[in-house]
Scaffold this active site. Structure first.
Site, PDB file in Angstrom:
ATOM      1  N   GLU A 163      41.848  43.516  31.513  1.00  0.00           N
ATOM      2  CA  GLU A 163      43.095  42.833  31.860  1.00  0.00           C
ATOM      3  C   GLU A 163      43.342  41.598  31.006  1.00  0.00           C
ATOM      4  OE1 GLU A 163      44.167  43.120  36.231  1.00  0.00           O
ATOM      5  OE2 GLU A 163      42.063  42.551  36.356  1.00  0.00           O
ATOM      6  N   ASP A 187      48.433  42.528  33.960  1.00  0.00           N
ATOM      7  CA  ASP A 187      47.861  41.254  33.542  1.00  0.00           C
ATOM      8  C   ASP A 187      47.625  41.224  32.039  1.00  0.00           C
ATOM      9  OD1 ASP A 187      47.622  39.460  35.725  1.00  0.00           O
ATOM     10  OD2 ASP A 187      46.204  40.848  36.636  1.00  0.00           O
ATOM     11  N   CYS A 234      45.842  51.602  35.091  1.00  0.00           N
ATOM     12  CA  CYS A 234      46.404  51.548  36.437  1.00  0.00           C
ATOM     13  C   CYS A 234      47.494  50.484  36.559  1.00  0.00           C
ATOM     14  CB  CYS A 234      45.313  51.315  37.471  1.00  0.00           C
ATOM     15  SG  CYS A 234      44.404  49.793  37.199  1.00  0.00           S
ATOM     16  N   HIS A 256      53.252  40.452  42.714  1.00  0.00           N
ATOM     17  CA  HIS A 256      52.593  41.438  43.576  1.00  0.00           C
ATOM     18  C   HIS A 256      53.499  41.963  44.670  1.00  0.00           C
ATOM     19  CE1 HIS A 256      49.067  40.238  41.335  1.00  0.00           C
ATOM     20  NE2 HIS A 256      48.717  41.484  41.573  1.00  0.00           N
TER      21      HIS A 256
HETATM   22  C1  PEP Z   1      47.118  44.945  36.501  1.00  0.00           C
HETATM   23  O1  PEP Z   1      46.957  43.741  36.274  1.00  0.00           O
HETATM   24  O2  PEP Z   1      47.681  45.729  35.716  1.00  0.00           O
HETATM   25  C2  PEP Z   1      46.653  45.517  37.775  1.00  0.00           C
HETATM   26  C3  PEP Z   1      46.651  46.809  37.977  1.00  0.00           C
HETATM   27  O3  PEP Z   1      46.270  44.646  38.732  1.00  0.00           O
HETATM   28  P1  PEP Z   1      47.284  43.780  39.612  1.00  0.00           P
HETATM   29  O4  PEP Z   1      48.681  44.209  39.294  1.00  0.00           O
HETATM   30  O5  PEP Z   1      46.914  43.997  41.031  1.00  0.00           O
HETATM   31  O6  PEP Z   1      47.006  42.395  39.135  1.00  0.00           O
HETATM   32 MG    MG Z   2      45.610  42.602  37.532  1.00  0.00          MG
END
Ligand code: PEP
Ligand code: MG
Length: 756
Positions: free
Chosen positions: A600, A624, A671, A359
């Protein structure tokens, strides 16, 4: 055997440099195996295997004896990549005699390869004059030893290039993985969690007397703490346990650790560094002891070490002044650490641990800060104040760069600024293919800074607002009213465009400092919707804040993270509708927000149709999803090469989700980071994704690609790559398509190797 193995590895780990590590290996292995010779050969830059350390052969042969792969018995071990165990070595056709080793005719030979990341780094050899067949147990011991040492040797080799403090530095390169694109030249600032003995950066002390006085003041404070702890516990612990407190106090004396540290301060190190060095050295001695009671004492020492270090670091931390071009380096950078440096001074980031999908890397991309992750060999504690280059394209870090390299990187910085300027011209143009297919591009946000940049770059909405970001930057849960104000700012800035707010997605690698979650397998544990459904009070106040914030704007969509079954959607919807009715009753004039589920995990892929029946939209979290489909930890640099966004299985899953969503007439967006990859964006458009949501940094690049291709071409490309079995093949084909579309300049993967 197990004890010797563990203690040898520990000693080697604690060695100051490569040379002493090798000496420890040969002397200790020779002892443990009760043999006459132990030697290590390591591969040099030419690919030859050179005798680097020996206990038993002539010391003067070190550095002199060299063999090519395939040459002699050592070279045979290299090519076979497995042990050779001989009772009559001379009888073997590969046997070679090297007079300079002073080698008597050793009959017995056991050589095992030292292999790291599939490459043979060297060979570990034991020999004996008398004929002796090293038995299976001994062979297994040497193989285990070598497997354990491989990582240590690779690390020592890679880190050994940075010179000791005070000596003249020369350029060194360290490899990691790309975290956020771009290049930066700046000054290293090391950030470490307080009281972490292993990450204290070396700093020279300015005034020895003052530093000594400061050190003694800190020791006195710790003494007081220990005494009062001892007296508080007096009635509850026995005499033997009380003695431990006395032992602690004795360790702090000048005759003990205190004296050793003072000595190092006099030699020029700051107290915190000198203290951590002394503690780590003593800890490794305790650790290598065979007596379990004494080994346990290492833990006491560590505890004492941390207590004193906390005092030594406390006052330093407050007075920190950041250079104008700060490259922040830490063993494990976290989102909250980024907040410590004034924004205008932060030019680059390097994290020793973590990978491109951690992250902190996502945040860095959102903030447009060139970042390298997983630079595991970086001797970060030695870099404070040094000049460094961060190559966020290639994932390399350079310390003390040469003038030549500096010039090249400064030129790239300028070129980049020109490209960004060129892309800015696209801001008001639609994201439309050459055959007039419109594809809305949304942004992922988390900070207020993203909002401004997103609007500047022509975003058509927010596809993912990571609400955990404001939670991560605080020291307690934000209140409902605080949340409402933050959310209102986001919704207001983008209105009338849609803003997709994801409910709190913590757990995994996103730990709130004030809500720790300790688990063995955090990515398979309590994260995302699982946490908030277990804590409706957190969920409800967040939903109330969101819906209240949308009053009069009506541009809110709510997104549920980590959905793995339909119950979770049912339960979340029930809570959202409850909040909505309550707010209406309270007199708010609000609309029911659209509700979406994130896809995810593989379970959600296969239940995409059932989920679609329950929600207004689906949004794929490919970060994910890739991790869970391929069973590759998104944070683990060791397996970063296996985290393949273009893996055929990932592409199949992505196609399946969009088809399932459309069969139920719900819109499907994506996303994850994949949406911001110009090549992948073409494929996703062809699959039928209704919206791509990405960081503001990538948006102009993706728009430029889409504007240079037709939907027909994109579909042909997709059809072609869906037949391919290898991720690399798909990547190569997509790269070719980008070249054909004339957008190669957006695909820079940094300076060529020749340049570096
Ligand atoms: C993902 O898992 O692709 C996502 C957009 O969420 P994050 O990266 O915040 O886990
Ligand atoms: Mg995610």
């Amino acid at each position: 055997m197990l004890n010797s193995l563990r203690s040898i590895v520990q000693e080697v780990n604690a060695a100051r440099d490569m040379k002493s590590a090798l000496v420890i290996i040969v002397t200790r292995v020779k002892q443990a195996m009760k043999t006459q010779v132990c030697s290590v050969y390591l591969r040099d830059a030419q690919g030859d295997y050179v005798l680097m350390a020996t206990d038993g052969l002539n010391a003067s042969a070190v550095g002199q004896v060299r063999l090519a792969a395939g040459e002699g018995l050592v070279g045979r071990v290299v090519v076979r990549e497995e042990p050779i165990n001989l009772e009559h070595a001379e009888a073997h056709p590969s046997y070679q005699y090297f007079p300079e080793t002073g080698e008597e005719r050793y009959s017995s030979f056991l050589g095992v390869p030292i292999i790291h990341h599939r490459k043979v780094l060297g060979v570990l050899v034991v020999q004996q004059i008398e004929q002796r067949r090293f038995d299976e147990g001994e062979e297994a011991f040497l193989v285990t030893m070598s497997a354990q040492l491989a990582g240590v040797i690779a690390h020592a080799e890679a880190t050994g290039v940075v010179v000791a403090p005070g000596e003249k530095a020369t350029q060194a390169k360290f490899a990691g993985v790309s975290g956020a694109p771009g290049v930066a030249v700046g000054q290293a600032v090391i950030i470490s969690p307080l009281a972490d003995l292993r990450s204290v950066p070396y700093q020279a002390c300015k005034d020895v007397d003052e530093e000594l006085a400061f050190f003694h003041r800190s020791l006195a404070a710790v003494r007081e703490d220990i005494k009062s702890l001892g007296s508080q516990l007096k009635s509850r612990i026995n005499r033997e346990e009380q003695a431990l407190f006395d032992a602690y106090l004795a360790m702090l004396d000048d005759a003990s650790l205190g004296g050793e540290v003072s000595e190092r301060i006099r030699k020029g190190a700051v107290a915190a560094y000198a203290w951590s060095e002394v503690i780590l050295e003593h800890e490794s001695i305790f650790n290598s002891m065979s007596d379990p009671y004494l080994r346990e004492r290492a833990a006491d020492l560590r505890d004492l070490g941390r207590r004193v270090l906390a005092y030594l670091q406390e006052s330093n931390q407050k007075t920190r002044i950041y250079p104008d071009k700060t490259v922040l380096i830490g063993e494990e950078l976290t989102a909250s650490m980024l907040g410590e440096v004034p924004k205008e001074k932060l030019v680059g980031l390097v994290s020793v641990l973590g990978s491109s999908n951690s992250h902190v890397a996502i945040l860095a991309r959102a903030m447009d800060i060139p970042t390298v992750m997983g630079a595991v060999d970086l001797p970060f504690t030695q870099l404070e104040g040094r000049q460094v280059i961060v190559d966020g394209y290639k994932g390399n870090v350079y310390s003390d760069p040469s003038d030549n390299l500096l010039k090249q990187y400064e030129a790239i910085e300028l070129e980049e600024q020109a490209i960004v300027k060129g892309l800015e011209a696209l801001k008001d143009l639609p994201c439309e293919t050459l055959d007039h297919y419109r594809l809305p591009l949304f942004v992922n946000t988390g900070l207020m800074a993203d909002v401004v940049r997103s609007l500047e770059r022509g975003a058509e909405g927010v596809g993912l607002y990571r609400t955990e970001v404001p939670f991560l930057l605080r020291d307690r849960f934000p209140s409902e009213e605080e949340q409402r104000a933050i959310y209102r700012e986001q919704l207001g800035a983008f209105a009338p465009h849609m803003v997709t707010m994801r409910t709190l997605d913590i757990g995994g690698d996103k730990a709130l400092p004030y809500f720790p979650i300790e688990e063995d397998n955090p990515f398979l544990g309590w994260r995302g919707i699982r946490v908030t459904l277990d804590h409706p009070e957190i969920f409800l106040s967040q939903i109330r804040a969101m819906i209240k914030a949308s009053e009069g704007l009506d541009n809110l969509r709510i997104l549920l993270p980590m959905i793995t079954n339909v119950h979770e959607v049912d339960a979340s919807k029930a809570l959202i509708h409850r909040v909505y009715s309550e707010l209406v009753e309270e007199g708010y004039s609000v609309k029911v927000p659209q509700i979406g589920a994130m896809v995810e995990v593989p379970a959600a892929v296969y239940q995409a149709r059932e989920l679609s029946k329950k929600v207004d939209f689906l949004s794929v979290g490919s970060n994910d999803l890739t991790q869970y489909l391929l069973a590759v930890d998104r944070n683990n640099v060791q397996v970063a090469g296996l985290y393949q966004a273009y893996h055929p299985a990932v592409l199949q899953a992505l196609q399946h989700v969009v088809d399932a969503g459309h069969a139920e007439q719900v819109s499907v967006s994506i996303c994850g980071e994949l949406a911001g990859d110009p090549g992948a964006a073409i494929l996703l458009m062809a699959m039928g994704y209704d919206v791509l949501s990405m960081s503001a940094t990538n948006l102009p690049k993706v728009k430029s690609v889409i504007r240079n291709i037709t939907l027909v071409q994109a579909k042909e490309l997709l059809a072609e790559v869906m037949q391919m079995a290898y991720a690399e093949q798909i990547q190569a084909r997509v790269n070719r398509a980008l070249r054909e579309a004339g957008v190669t300049r957006l695909m820079r993967t940094a300076v060529t190797d020749e340049a570096s």
